[in-house]
Design a protein around this motif. Structure first.
Motif, mmCIF file in Angstrom:
data_model
loop_
_atom_site.group_PDB
_atom_site.id
_atom_site.type_symbol
_atom_site.label_atom_id
_atom_site.label_comp_id
_atom_site.label_asym_id
_atom_site.label_seq_id
_atom_site.Cartn_x
_atom_site.Cartn_y
_atom_site.Cartn_z
ATOM 1 N N THR A 257 6.845 35.969 -2.596
ATOM 2 C CA THR A 257 6.308 34.666 -2.993
ATOM 3 C C THR A 257 7.140 33.528 -2.408
ATOM 4 O O THR A 257 8.257 33.735 -1.918
ATOM 5 C CB THR A 257 6.292 34.540 -4.520
ATOM 6 N N ARG A 298 1.335 30.114 -9.984
ATOM 7 C CA ARG A 298 0.238 30.958 -9.508
ATOM 8 C C ARG A 298 -0.037 30.680 -8.031
ATOM 9 O O ARG A 298 -0.177 29.519 -7.628
ATOM 10 C CB ARG A 298 -1.018 30.689 -10.339
ATOM 11 N N LEU A 299 -0.148 31.734 -7.235
ATOM 12 C CA LEU A 299 -0.427 31.609 -5.809
ATOM 13 C C LEU A 299 -1.736 32.320 -5.474
ATOM 14 O O LEU A 299 -2.090 33.312 -6.101
ATOM 15 C CB LEU A 299 0.700 32.224 -4.973
ATOM 16 N N ASN A 300 -2.415 31.806 -4.466
ATOM 17 C CA ASN A 300 -3.687 32.401 -4.043
ATOM 18 C C ASN A 300 -3.844 32.194 -2.544
ATOM 19 O O ASN A 300 -3.858 31.055 -2.068
ATOM 20 C CB ASN A 300 -4.853 31.753 -4.795
ATOM 21 N N THR A 301 -3.955 33.281 -1.789
ATOM 22 C CA THR A 301 -4.086 33.178 -0.333
ATOM 23 C C THR A 301 -5.549 33.084 0.123
ATOM 24 O O THR A 301 -5.804 33.015 1.324
ATOM 25 C CB THR A 301 -3.432 34.385 0.360
ATOM 26 N N LYS A 302 -6.489 33.074 -0.815
ATOM 27 C CA LYS A 302 -7.903 32.997 -0.437
ATOM 28 C C LYS A 302 -8.168 31.721 0.357
ATOM 29 O O LYS A 302 -7.802 30.621 -0.063
ATOM 30 C CB LYS A 302 -8.787 33.025 -1.681
#
Length: 316
Positions: A257, A298-302
């Protein structure tokens, strides 16, 4: 032959009202890059082929401009990788994103010395007779390939989406013509990171590291590392049955992360220690963001594009 080629190219450039790239980088600029690039010398373009590719680069950039994407520059190494793939495919009568060694596009670019993320389009034509091989004929064949990509309709429009992606800033162009086979590849590159000390091969359990720096106002967001078995040879008949390729493997090895990566920042560089426990190929994708994140969230690679295509070979 050279004089004829120059006349054809000059006419094309002067008559193109939508030329968006030839005034950005000159032929002499790309010739210097081509002359100084030492990798894959066997698949180096001569001056005539380089001029053809710069004309085709304008065609690509016209398509991108129509969809509000910025121009891409020609990448010399990626073009040689594409030349190599096109030659093997044409000489063996197949069309595929895999080659006969079982390598996917990100394998081939990384094995040639590239570290950036690559996305490939492939095209081929066959004839029962013999293809004409004049400069104008080759240009028409390349344009036909590109036009076929841009003519795609959703949901089967992966090649078109690749061409007009706004994250791309370079492209490798490859072609090869035999008597009755023509192959054409576009290798789009996302180059936003600077790399140092990237190992080509390490032993399982051996301590190693990768070093990179973000360009512009960007920071590391997420790192995904996939593991896969070494590629296995594939026959042309098998390759002709393949379709699109996954830009990853089914075995996820490690996630890092933004706040974990931030611990390894030194003077603007990120020196990431790594240990690979099992033999195979490890494919490293680095994502970035405009914000520096140093604490858990919170992480999101979308919807994000990875900006690296590092492949490390791990042996016993």
């Amino acid at each position: 032959m050279i004089k004829l080629l120059n006349i054809i190219l000059l006419t094309i450039l002067l008559n193109s009202e939508e030329n968006v790239n030839s005034d950005v980088r000159t032929f002499d600029y790309y010739k210097r890059l081509n002359d100084t690039e030492t990798r894959l010398q066997k698949f180096r373009d001569d001056d005539e082929a380089l001029k053809l590719k710069l004309t085709q680069l304008d065609v690509i950039n016209v398509s991108r401009k129509k969809h509000k994407a910025g121009p891409v520059e020609l990448d010399i190494l990626a073009s040689r990788v594409a030349n190599k793939a096109c030659r093997e495919a044409a000489e063996n009568g197949y069309i595929s994103h895999w080659n006969m060694s079982g390598e996917k596009p990100y394998h081939r670019y990384a094995f040639a010395g590239g570290y950036d993320h690559v996305s490939e389009n492939v095209y081929g034509e066959s004839t029962s007779g013999t293809f004409e091989s004049s400069p104008s004929d080759i240009l028409n064949l390349m344009k036909s390939g590109h036009t076929s990509f841009m003519s795609e309709r959703a949901p089967a429009d992966g090649h078109k989406k690749n061409i007009i992606s706004k994250t791309h800033n370079f492209v490798g162009i490859g072609f090869y013509l035999t008597g009755d086979e023509f192959r054409y590849n576009e290798e789009f590159i996302d180059r936003y990171l600077e790399f140092e000390n990237i190992p080509v091969q390490v032993r399982a359990g051996e301590k190693t590291s990768i070093t990179f720096r973000c360009t512009g106002r960007y920071y590391p967001y997420f790192i995904l590392i996939y593991r896969e078995d070494f590629p296995k040879p594939r026959k042309p008949s098998e390759l002709n049955r393949t379709g699109s390729y996954p830009d990853f493997s089914n075995e996820e090895y490690l996630q890092l992360t933004a706040w974990e990566i931030a611990r390894y920042k030194h003077a603007g560089q990120y020196i990431m220690p790594l240990i690979f426990k099992k033999e195979g190929l490890y494919y490293i994708q680095i994502y970035t963001d405009e914000k520096e994140i140093t604490s858990p969230t919170r992480l999101n690679t979308k919807g994000k594009t990875p900006y690296s295509g590092i492949v490390i070979r791990v042996t016993k």
